[in-house]
Design an enzyme around this catalytic site. Structure first.
Site, PDB file in Angstrom:
ATOM      1  CG  ASN A  85    -109.893  45.331  24.163  1.00 40.87           C
ATOM      2  OD1 ASN A  85    -109.309  45.401  23.163  1.00 40.87           O
ATOM      3  ND2 ASN A  85    -109.916  46.285  25.009  1.00 40.87           N
ATOM      4  CG  HIS A  98    -117.089  46.228  26.577  1.00 37.84           C
ATOM      5  ND1 HIS A  98    -116.920  44.908  27.520  1.00 37.84           N
ATOM      6  CD2 HIS A  98    -115.719  46.838  26.566  1.00 37.84           C
ATOM      7  CE1 HIS A  98    -115.727  45.031  27.848  1.00 37.84           C
ATOM      8  NE2 HIS A  98    -115.138  46.099  27.392  1.00 37.84           N
ATOM      9  CG  LEU A  99    -117.703  49.300  19.378  1.00 35.32           C
ATOM     10  CD1 LEU A  99    -116.792  48.361  18.648  1.00 35.32           C
ATOM     11  CD2 LEU A  99    -119.046  49.537  18.476  1.00 35.32           C
TER      12      LEU A  99
END
Ligand code: 5GP
Ligand code: ZN
Length: 112
Positions: A85, A98-99
């Protein structure tokens, strides 16, 4: 970044359920899981979002750890979703890149 939540997790100042770690990246379980498997992978270097990446090798390392986590969590064969996001409209709530690694259930499309 001193005040960044995920930098604090990366430094071990805030506890997290670690799943994998290298010099470059850290994977840990999301505090509010949206699927049976919900792991976050972060670069230890602070990037606010994809918009701020200067070294693409860092993103490659994050993606590689995402795939490794999918394997170790046993969701690689059935399938999973990798999500980053980005910004307000993208639904980003923590300003450290972040994934999300999501799996263990069937994912719907399109996302909300
Ligand atoms: P975003 O909405 O920015 O894409 O994702 C942020 C994620 O971080 C959310 O899924 C949220 O549940 C997770 N999160 C927020 N605070 C913490 C925390 O202190 N620890 C962990 N493990 N996850 C967190
Ligand atoms: Zn940070």
């Amino acid at each position: 970044m001193t005040d960044c939540l995920f930098c604090k997790i990366a430094r071990g100042e805030i506890p997290a359920k670690k799943v994998a770690e290298t010099d470059q990246c850290l994977a840990f379980r999301d505090i509010a899981p949206q699927a049976p498997v919900h792991v976050l992978v972060i670069p230890k270097t602070h990037y606010t979002s994809v918009n701020d990446i200067t070294d693409w090798a860092e993103l490659a390392a994050v993606m590689a750890m995402g795939r490794e986590v999918a394997r170790s969590e046993g969701i690689d064969e059935k399938g999973y979703r990798l999500v980053i996001n980005t910004g307000k409209d993208g639904g980003q709530t923590v300003d450290h890149l972040h994934l999300h690694v999501l799996g263990g259930r069937h994912m719907k499309w399109p996302p909300g």
